[in-house]
Design a protein around this motif. Structure first.
Motif, PDB file in Angstrom:
ATOM      1  N   ASP A   1      -5.348   6.390   8.510  1.00  0.00           N
ATOM      2  CA  ASP A   1      -6.531   5.336   8.559  1.00  0.00           C
ATOM      3  C   ASP A   1      -6.390   4.218   8.635  1.00  0.00           C
ATOM      4  N   LEU A   2      -6.493   3.668   9.833  1.00  0.00           N
ATOM      5  CA  LEU A   2      -5.455   2.148  10.911  1.00  0.00           C
ATOM      6  C   LEU A   2      -6.889   1.091   9.486  1.00  0.00           C
ATOM      7  N   ASP A   3      -7.985   1.373   9.043  1.00  0.00           N
ATOM      8  CA  ASP A   3      -8.233   0.041   8.773  1.00  0.00           C
ATOM      9  C   ASP A   3      -8.257   0.206   7.608  1.00  0.00           C
ATOM     10  N   GLY A   4      -7.786   0.963   6.340  1.00  0.00           N
ATOM     11  CA  GLY A   4      -7.559   0.974   5.239  1.00  0.00           C
ATOM     12  C   GLY A   4      -6.027   0.488   5.375  1.00  0.00           C
ATOM     13  N   ALA A   5      -5.187   0.970   6.599  1.00  0.00           N
ATOM     14  CA  ALA A   5      -4.351  -0.051   6.912  1.00  0.00           C
ATOM     15  C   ALA A   5      -4.048  -1.824   6.475  1.00  0.00           C
ATOM     16  N   ALA A   6      -5.100  -2.096   7.378  1.00  0.00           N
ATOM     17  CA  ALA A   6      -5.015  -3.220   7.458  1.00  0.00           C
ATOM     18  C   ALA A   6      -5.897  -3.739   5.886  1.00  0.00           C
ATOM     19  N   LYS A   7      -6.704  -3.266   5.259  1.00  0.00           N
ATOM     20  CA  LYS A   7      -6.723  -3.315   3.501  1.00  0.00           C
ATOM     21  C   LYS A   7      -6.148  -3.285   2.344  1.00  0.00           C
ATOM     22  N   ALA A   8      -4.922  -2.148   2.494  1.00  0.00           N
ATOM     23  CA  ALA A   8      -3.936  -2.326   1.696  1.00  0.00           C
ATOM     24  C   ALA A   8      -3.181  -3.574   2.345  1.00  0.00           C
ATOM     25  N   LEU A   9      -2.840  -3.763   3.874  1.00  0.00           N
ATOM     26  CA  LEU A   9      -2.286  -5.010   3.788  1.00  0.00           C
ATOM     27  C   LEU A   9      -2.238  -6.567   2.952  1.00  0.00           C
ATOM     28  N   GLY A  10      -3.582  -6.350   3.324  1.00  0.00           N
ATOM     29  CA  GLY A  10      -4.500  -7.942   3.227  1.00  0.00           C
ATOM     30  C   GLY A  10      -4.164  -8.889   3.871  1.00  0.00           C
ATOM     31  N   SER A  11      -3.503 -10.012   3.853  1.00  0.00           N
ATOM     32  CA  SER A  11      -3.287 -11.204   4.146  1.00  0.00           C
ATOM     33  C   SER A  11      -1.707 -10.492   5.128  1.00  0.00           C
ATOM     34  N   VAL A  12      -1.006 -10.139   4.698  1.00  0.00           N
ATOM     35  CA  VAL A  12       0.238 -10.087   5.356  1.00  0.00           C
ATOM     36  C   VAL A  12       0.023  -8.685   6.443  1.00  0.00           C
ATOM     37  N   GLY A  13      -0.425  -8.500   6.851  1.00  0.00           N
ATOM     38  CA  GLY A  13      -1.027  -7.486   7.876  1.00  0.00           C
ATOM     39  C   GLY A  13      -1.609  -8.270   9.063  1.00  0.00           C
ATOM     40  N   VAL A  14      -0.902  -8.427  10.239  1.00  0.00           N
ATOM     41  CA  VAL A  14      -1.396  -8.657  11.080  1.00  0.00           C
ATOM     42  C   VAL A  14      -1.444  -7.402  12.637  1.00  0.00           C
ATOM     43  N   ARG A  15      -2.828  -7.680  13.073  1.00  0.00           N
ATOM     44  CA  ARG A  15      -2.763  -7.331  13.572  1.00  0.00           C
ATOM     45  C   ARG A  15      -2.828  -7.335  15.657  1.00  0.00           C
ATOM     46  N   HIS A  16      -2.248  -6.294  16.370  1.00  0.00           N
ATOM     47  CA  HIS A  16      -1.473  -6.713  17.386  1.00  0.00           C
ATOM     48  C   HIS A  16      -1.961  -6.379  17.960  1.00  0.00           C
ATOM     49  N   GLY A  17      -2.901  -5.187  19.391  1.00  0.00           N
ATOM     50  CA  GLY A  17      -2.674  -4.474  20.263  1.00  0.00           C
ATOM     51  C   GLY A  17      -3.574  -3.020  19.262  1.00  0.00           C
ATOM     52  N   ALA A  18      -3.067  -1.994  19.950  1.00  0.00           N
ATOM     53  CA  ALA A  18      -4.072  -0.886  18.773  1.00  0.00           C
ATOM     54  C   ALA A  18      -3.337  -0.837  17.297  1.00  0.00           C
ATOM     55  N   ALA A  19      -2.127  -1.588  16.783  1.00  0.00           N
ATOM     56  CA  ALA A  19      -1.531  -1.906  15.591  1.00  0.00           C
ATOM     57  C   ALA A  19      -1.705  -2.531  14.304  1.00  0.00           C
ATOM     58  N   VAL A  20      -1.130  -2.597  13.607  1.00  0.00           N
ATOM     59  CA  VAL A  20      -1.852  -3.643  12.522  1.00  0.00           C
ATOM     60  C   VAL A  20       0.061  -4.292  11.853  1.00  0.00           C
TER      61      VAL A  20
ATOM     62  N   VAL B   1       7.947   2.818  12.915  1.00  0.00           N
ATOM     63  CA  VAL B   1       7.266   2.500  13.712  1.00  0.00           C
ATOM     64  C   VAL B   1       5.722   3.785  12.673  1.00  0.00           C
ATOM     65  N   LEU B   2       4.998   3.475  11.715  1.00  0.00           N
ATOM     66  CA  LEU B   2       4.561   4.379  10.704  1.00  0.00           C
ATOM     67  C   LEU B   2       3.267   4.901  11.158  1.00  0.00           C
ATOM     68  N   ALA B   3       2.618   6.049  10.208  1.00  0.00           N
ATOM     69  CA  ALA B   3       1.515   7.422  11.509  1.00  0.00           C
ATOM     70  C   ALA B   3       0.683   7.305  10.630  1.00  0.00           C
ATOM     71  N   SER B   4      -0.092   6.032  10.573  1.00  0.00           N
ATOM     72  CA  SER B   4      -1.201   6.082   9.528  1.00  0.00           C
ATOM     73  C   SER B   4      -3.028   6.357  10.044  1.00  0.00           C
TER      74      SER B   4
ATOM     75  N   HIS C   1      -0.857   7.498   0.122  1.00  0.00           N
ATOM     76  CA  HIS C   1      -0.237   5.901   0.885  1.00  0.00           C
ATOM     77  C   HIS C   1      -1.824   4.741   0.759  1.00  0.00           C
ATOM     78  N   ALA C   2      -2.161   4.676  -0.085  1.00  0.00           N
ATOM     79  CA  ALA C   2      -3.300   3.350   0.511  1.00  0.00           C
ATOM     80  C   ALA C   2      -3.563   2.852   1.756  1.00  0.00           C
ATOM     81  N   ASN C   3      -1.512   2.611   2.183  1.00  0.00           N
ATOM     82  CA  ASN C   3      -1.792   2.463   3.255  1.00  0.00           C
ATOM     83  C   ASN C   3      -2.362   3.629   4.776  1.00  0.00           C
TER      84      ASN C   3
ATOM     85  N   GLY D   1       0.604  -1.334   0.041  1.00  0.00           N
ATOM     86  CA  GLY D   1      -0.379   0.179  -0.093  1.00  0.00           C
ATOM     87  C   GLY D   1       0.873   1.122  -0.071  1.00  0.00           C
ATOM     88  N   PHE D   2       2.032   1.346  -0.481  1.00  0.00           N
ATOM     89  CA  PHE D   2       2.959   2.103  -0.257  1.00  0.00           C
ATOM     90  C   PHE D   2       2.613   3.246  -1.404  1.00  0.00           C
ATOM     91  N   THR D   3       3.058   4.694  -1.962  1.00  0.00           N
ATOM     92  CA  THR D   3       3.239   4.845  -3.106  1.00  0.00           C
ATOM     93  C   THR D   3       4.388   5.006  -3.449  1.00  0.00           C
TER      94      THR D   3
END
Length: 282
Positions: free
Chosen positions: A247-266, A242-245, A163-165, A30-32
């Protein structure tokens, strides 16, 4: 007294073995990614950049072996990932002199540039003056240097900063060290910023409102990231950003199956980002 000509973290250099494949991988997260840049024959390297508001990530690969890029080639024999961190300087010559006045043999300043493909189809040039701290002054195995941007308009191109994320800035660079307190104190001495103890490590601000450096040991790394995120991380040195996003939900969507949710982060596992954990926070 703080260094007058160091303004905080400018960018991190993620050194990779296959430059074009790595750019495609980061695009899939999700990076340009900028068009590929080619450095001078003396440097023998090429890069892609991922631009944020005041800082950025540089993907760097070796295109031809030169004496200048031997430290990078030596790094790549062991691993990929963050090899160096750059600080912004408003005057490279004055910054180098400031280090020398404190007994540190600064290398430089050196002037260089690289061609830039502009969004309108034109050509430009990115120009820099840089200086380095001595190679053996590498807190937590992280080399540091400073970069004066002479043509910000050819680096911070608006079309490259969305960036999409939702990534908008670097919050923190995290460094794994056997003795994190000593490594943090080492960086503190080099840049004249205070060390602050955290629950699981030692924090050193980079200056101003720019990113922090967090030093921790293996237990601190395990406390912050689950096993599946740590897979592929190096045994030491800078292991995470660690990056500021916006739209964290958007970041999770952009990462797809690669992203791992844990606590307040993806987070992106290190195995999916050239040996570097890439974590997003709101």
């Amino acid at each position: 007294m703080p260094l007058k000509h160091i303004l905080g973290l400018d960018h991190v250099v993620v050194t990779v073995r296959d430059l074009d494949a790595s750019a495609r991988q980061w695009q899939s997260l999700g990076f340009t990614v900028s068009p590929r840049g080619t450095h001078s024959p003396i440097l023998g390297s090429g890069n892609y950049t991922i631009m944020f508001g005041d800082d950025y990530v540089e993907l760097l690969g070796i295109l031809a072996e030169t004496e200048h890029n031997k430290p990078t080639r030596d790094f790549l024999k062991e691993r990929e990932g963050i090899e160096r961190a750059a600080f912004t300087t408003d005057d490279a010559a004055a910054g180098a002199d400031e280090l020398k006045s404190r007994g540190l043999e600064a290398l430089g300043p050196v002037h260089f540039g690289r061609p830039v493909d502009l969004p309108n189809g034109g050509k430009g040039e990115a120009k820099f003056n840089v200086f380095r701290w001595p190679l053996d002054e590498n807190p937590g195995s992280l080399r540091i240097f400073a970069c004066q941007h002479l043509t910000r308009e050819t680096v911070w191109i608006p079309e490259l900063q969305s960036h999409a994320n939702g990534a908008s800035r670097i919050i923190r660079v995290e460094v794994l060290a056997d003795d994190p307190k000593a490594a943090a104190e080492h960086l503190s001495r080099l840049i004249d910023e205070p060390v602050k103890q955290q629950d699981d490590g030692w924090l050193v601000p980079s200056g101003g409102k720019r990113a922090d450096f967090l030093f921790y040991d293996a237990a601190g790394l395990a406390k912050r990231y689950p096993d599946e995120v740590r897979v592929g991380a190096g045994p030491g040195g800078a292991v995470a950003i660690v990056l500021a996003s916006s739209d964290l939900d958007g970041a999770a969507k952009a990462l797809g199956s690669v992203g791992v949710r844990h606590g307040a982060a993806v987070s992106v596992p290190a195995a999916s980002a050239n040996g570097l954990i890439v974590s997003f926070l709101p």
